[in-house]
Scaffold this active site. Structure first.
Site, PDB file in Angstrom:
ATOM      1  CD  GLU A   1      37.209  -5.786  -3.841  1.00  0.00           C
ATOM      2  OE1 GLU A   1      38.252  -5.369  -3.291  1.00  0.00           O
ATOM      3  OE2 GLU A   1      37.230  -6.472  -4.880  1.00  0.00           O
TER       4      GLU A   1
ATOM      5  NE  ARG B   1      31.629  -1.048  -9.361  1.00  0.00           N
ATOM      6  CZ  ARG B   1      32.607  -1.778  -8.835  1.00  0.00           C
ATOM      7  NH1 ARG B   1      33.710  -1.213  -8.382  1.00  0.00           N
ATOM      8  NH2 ARG B   1      32.513  -3.098  -8.801  1.00  0.00           N
TER       9      ARG B   1
ATOM     10  CG  ASN C   1      37.143  -2.512  -8.544  1.00  0.00           C
ATOM     11  OD1 ASN C   1      36.178  -2.688  -7.811  1.00  0.00           O
ATOM     12  ND2 ASN C   1      37.953  -3.489  -8.887  1.00  0.00           N
TER      13      ASN C   1
ATOM     14  CG  ASN D   1      40.423  -5.994  -8.666  1.00  0.00           C
ATOM     15  OD1 ASN D   1      39.966  -5.524  -7.627  1.00  0.00           O
ATOM     16  ND2 ASN D   1      39.682  -6.643  -9.535  1.00  0.00           N
TER      17      ASN D   1
ATOM     18  CG  ASP E   1      39.154  -9.085  -6.571  1.00  0.00           C
ATOM     19  OD1 ASP E   1      39.503  -7.893  -6.542  1.00  0.00           O
ATOM     20  OD2 ASP E   1      37.959  -9.422  -6.514  1.00  0.00           O
TER      21      ASP E   1
HETATM   22 ZN    ZN Z   1      38.653  -6.136  -6.242  1.00  0.00          ZN
END
Ligand code: ZN
Length: 295
Positions: free
Chosen positions: A19, A102, A104, A151, A201
């Site tokens: 990521e 958490r 991201n 995201n 995402d």
């Molecule tokens: Zn992501």
């Protein structure tokens, strides 16, 4: 009318949850993270080598820092990280009362504030997440709540619009953005993701203010014009769980793409042996330089 492209593997990283790619213009290297393994990576395209840093907790994203070093959004909050001494310093944890959450994905706005959002780690994905920013003075502001999986986040070249993805909405939303105060307003849908493309995402913005969106379970990155919602291009990626992308390279005309292996059975992984790898595409457009944290 849209273009079809294919991404090629540049690093067979076998990441659990790759990521947060961030192109470092000064170093000409790509920083990225493996969230679940708690690892920061730096990929050097000149040598093809990849260096790993153990962060010791889940790490959602990475950005550069104008004074040197890096900023991370980790399980415990916003943190500074010095890759030379491998020292992690947590600056502020706005969710110390929410141990199931958490941090991201996140990026810096045009003024150098570091924005990052949170998510529920449990499989229910309760809407307990939020979107925060950390300004150059170290002040944290909460901008959104009721977020499920925070995201992709980007800003237009004129600084007046912010685009944001809460994955479970299956949309990219636009906000009016005030670069002087860092406030957002007037939320509205900009792109509705087609049903056959999985879930949106991470995201990058190009020099024409078009959006390049990674599609989790969609095996692709798609480009959208957020002014019309129309698809402009599609990059096929030989991994189903495509997580994020970032423009890089000396001309900012290469698109780095991260992917994930997590949660897939043996048969699925055999069909996509390079899942978790770092991929590269030549989208035919240029990105904009990533902004570093100003504090
Ligand atoms: Zn992501």
């Amino acid at each position: 009318m849209s273009t079809n492209l294919t991404a090629e593997l540049v690093l067979d990283a076998q990441a659990e949850l790759g990521e947060g790619p961030w192109w470092d213009v000064a170093r000409q290297q790509l920083w990225w993270v493996d969230i679940e393994r708690g690892r920061l990576h730096s990929f050097d395209p000149t040598t093809g080598s990849d260096q790993t840093y153990e962060i010791g907790q889940r790490v959602g994203t990475v950005v550069g820092r104008q004074r040197g070093g890096l900023m991370l959004a980790v399980e415990q909050g916003f943190a500074a990280y010095d890759p030379d001494s491998q020292t992690l310093t947590v600056i502020h944890d706005p969710e110390s009362h929410l141990p199931a959450n958490r941090f991201n994905d996140g990026k810096c706005d045009p003024a150098g504030r570091f924005w990052a959002g949170t998510m529920d780690m449990s499989s229910q994905r309760r809407p307990s997440g939020a979107l925060y920013s950390l300004d150059s003075e170290g002040n944290v502001a909460k901008h959104l709540d009721q977020v499920r999986v925070s995201n992709g986040i980007v800003w237009t070249a004129d600084t007046r619009t912010m685009y944001y993805i809460d994955t479970h909405t299956l949309r990219v939303d636009a906000f009016d953005f005030d670069n002087r105060t860092g406030q957002i307003s007037n939320r509205r849908p900009a792109v509705e993701i087609p049903a056959d493309r999985g879930k949106p995402d991470g995201m990058a913005i190009d020099a024409d203010d078009n959006l390049w969106v990674a599609h989790w379970n969609g095996g692709c990155v798609a480009a959208y014009d957020p002014r019309t919602g129309q698809t402009l291009a599609r990059i096929d990626v030989p991994a189903r769980q495509v997580t994020a992308c970032a423009f890089g390279g000396p001309q900012l005309d290469q698109l780095y793409i991260t992917t994930a292996r997590i949660g897939q059975d043996e048969a699925a992984l055999q069909a996509q042996p390079h899942a978790g790898g770092l991929f590269l595409a030549h989208p035919g457009v240029r990105g904009v330089p990533a902004v570093a944290y100003a504090g």
